[in-house]
Design an enzyme around this catalytic site. Structure first.
Site, mmCIF file in Angstrom:
data_model
loop_
_atom_site.group_PDB
_atom_site.id
_atom_site.type_symbol
_atom_site.label_atom_id
_atom_site.label_comp_id
_atom_site.label_asym_id
_atom_site.label_seq_id
_atom_site.Cartn_x
_atom_site.Cartn_y
_atom_site.Cartn_z
ATOM 1 C CG HIS A 19 60.722 54.752 -10.947
ATOM 2 N ND1 HIS A 19 61.753 53.861 -10.726
ATOM 3 C CD2 HIS A 19 60.847 55.702 -9.990
ATOM 4 C CE1 HIS A 19 62.468 54.245 -9.684
ATOM 5 N NE2 HIS A 19 61.938 55.370 -9.227
ATOM 6 C CG HIS A 55 60.138 60.388 -9.256
ATOM 7 N ND1 HIS A 55 59.636 60.025 -8.031
ATOM 8 C CD2 HIS A 55 61.211 59.583 -9.490
ATOM 9 C CE1 HIS A 55 60.369 59.041 -7.534
ATOM 10 N NE2 HIS A 55 61.329 58.751 -8.405
ATOM 11 C CG HIS A 90 59.928 48.513 -12.792
ATOM 12 N ND1 HIS A 90 59.305 47.290 -12.929
ATOM 13 C CD2 HIS A 90 59.365 49.330 -13.713
ATOM 14 C CE1 HIS A 90 58.397 47.371 -13.897
ATOM 15 N NE2 HIS A 90 58.418 48.620 -14.380
ATOM 16 C CG HIS A 93 61.462 44.370 -14.581
ATOM 17 N ND1 HIS A 93 61.158 44.900 -13.354
ATOM 18 C CD2 HIS A 93 62.806 44.257 -14.640
ATOM 19 C CE1 HIS A 93 62.290 45.085 -12.690
ATOM 20 N NE2 HIS A 93 63.295 44.704 -13.449
#
Length: 112
Positions: free
Chosen positions: A98, A100, A96, A45
């Site tokens: 991330h 795409h 968190h 995390h």
């Protein structure tokens, strides 16, 4: 911790897995903006790019390599886009880290 993506990694929330290893997890976005829309997240995390530190360089490098691998497997030969929104003003809806991976069609700036 009440993190949506941590729950997905732990299998508490279902997802359509595309890739997984000991460092990261990739799954199809439930609201895709293009034929291919995959989220790639670290298993550790990290709140976002703004929260990364020196110790996270290997994780970031690995994730970028995985994105390239997934793009090849998804046959995104014409190109693709990689986006990481940072913070509320940047449009980050889940705190968190991330990325795409978006492709499968010619992309305009607003995905139209």
């Amino acid at each position: 911790m009440d993190c949506l993506f941590c729950k997905i990694i732990d299998g508490e929330i279902p997802s359509t897995k595309v890739y997984e290893d000991d460092v990261c997890y990739a799954f199809r976005d439930i609201n895709p903006v293009a034929p291919t829309h995959i989220l790639v997240i670290p298993k550790k995390h990290i709140d976002g790019l703004d929260a990364c530190d020196e110790g996270d360089k290997e994780i970031l490098s690995h994730i970028l390599s995985v994105i390239k691998l997934i793009a090849r497997e998804e046959k995104l030969t014409g190109g693709y886009r990689v986006i990481s929104n940072v913070g509320e003003d940047g449009g980050q809806s889940v705190r968190h880290l991330h990325f795409h991976l978006i492709g499968g069609k010619k992309l305009g700036w607003n995905f139209d």
